[in-house]
Design a protein around this motif. Structure first.
Motif, PDB file in Angstrom:
ATOM      1  N   TYR A  42       0.917  -1.754   0.058  1.00 51.88           N
ATOM      2  CA  TYR A  42       0.040   0.288   0.020  1.00 51.88           C
ATOM      3  C   TYR A  42       0.688   1.325   0.342  1.00 51.88           C
ATOM      4  O   TYR A  42       0.488   2.257  -0.172  1.00 51.88           O
ATOM      5  N   ASP A  43       2.488   1.139   0.447  1.00 48.19           N
ATOM      6  CA  ASP A  43       2.691   2.659   0.754  1.00 48.19           C
ATOM      7  C   ASP A  43       4.676   2.083   1.110  1.00 48.19           C
ATOM      8  O   ASP A  43       4.552   1.269   2.115  1.00 48.19           O
ATOM      9  N   ILE A  44       5.150   3.076   0.431  1.00 39.19           N
ATOM     10  CA  ILE A  44       6.403   2.431   0.824  1.00 39.19           C
ATOM     11  C   ILE A  44       7.062   4.180   1.578  1.00 39.19           C
ATOM     12  O   ILE A  44       6.875   5.165   0.641  1.00 39.19           O
ATOM     13  N   ARG A  45       7.306   4.539   2.516  1.00 40.03           N
ATOM     14  CA  ARG A  45       8.203   5.432   3.113  1.00 40.03           C
ATOM     15  C   ARG A  45       9.418   5.550   2.661  1.00 40.03           C
ATOM     16  O   ARG A  45       9.714   4.941   4.410  1.00 40.03           O
ATOM     17  N   VAL A  46      10.166   6.921   3.190  1.00 36.54           N
ATOM     18  CA  VAL A  46      12.148   6.665   3.057  1.00 36.54           C
ATOM     19  C   VAL A  46      11.370   7.360   4.244  1.00 36.54           C
ATOM     20  O   VAL A  46      11.324   8.878   4.061  1.00 36.54           O
TER      21      VAL A  46
END
Length: 104
Positions: free
Chosen positions: A32-36
């Motif tokens: 659903y989501d990839i955040r750095v």
């Protein structure tokens, strides 16, 4: 640079194959989501159902794949079931190969 890292992580996650459907977790719409956040990557993903027996396998596979990407110091994977996964989230070509009807 952050967007490039997100894309590299997304590509790395394609090696994680759902054992029941035989396709990668990205094309299945499970990611659903990839955040750095600095040198850490936070991934929010799901499984096909809350009781999916492969949930731990998928989570651990995603964490290992993301951690192997150059520039990632740590990877945290959060499993969620909100929103619920549906076959509508599968990439169109994969959906067709799995025999799911087209989404209108």
């Amino acid at each position: 640079m952050t967007e490039q890292l997100v894309e590299r992580v997304r590509e790395a996650l394609r090696v994680v194959i759902d054992p029941e459907l035989g396709e990668n977790i990205v094309d299945l719409g499970l990611v659903y989501d990839i955040r750095v956040l600095g040198e850490a990557v936070c991934i929010t993903m799901t499984a096909t159902t809350p009781g999916c027996p492969a949930t731990s396998f998928l989570r651990e596979g995603a964490q290992a794949a993301a951690s192997a990407v150059s520039g990632v110091v740590s990877a945290d994977v959060t499993m969620t079931f909100e929103p619920a996964w549906t076959p509508d989230l599968i990439a169109p070509a994969v959906r067709a190969s799995l025999g799911f009807a087209a989404v209108n």
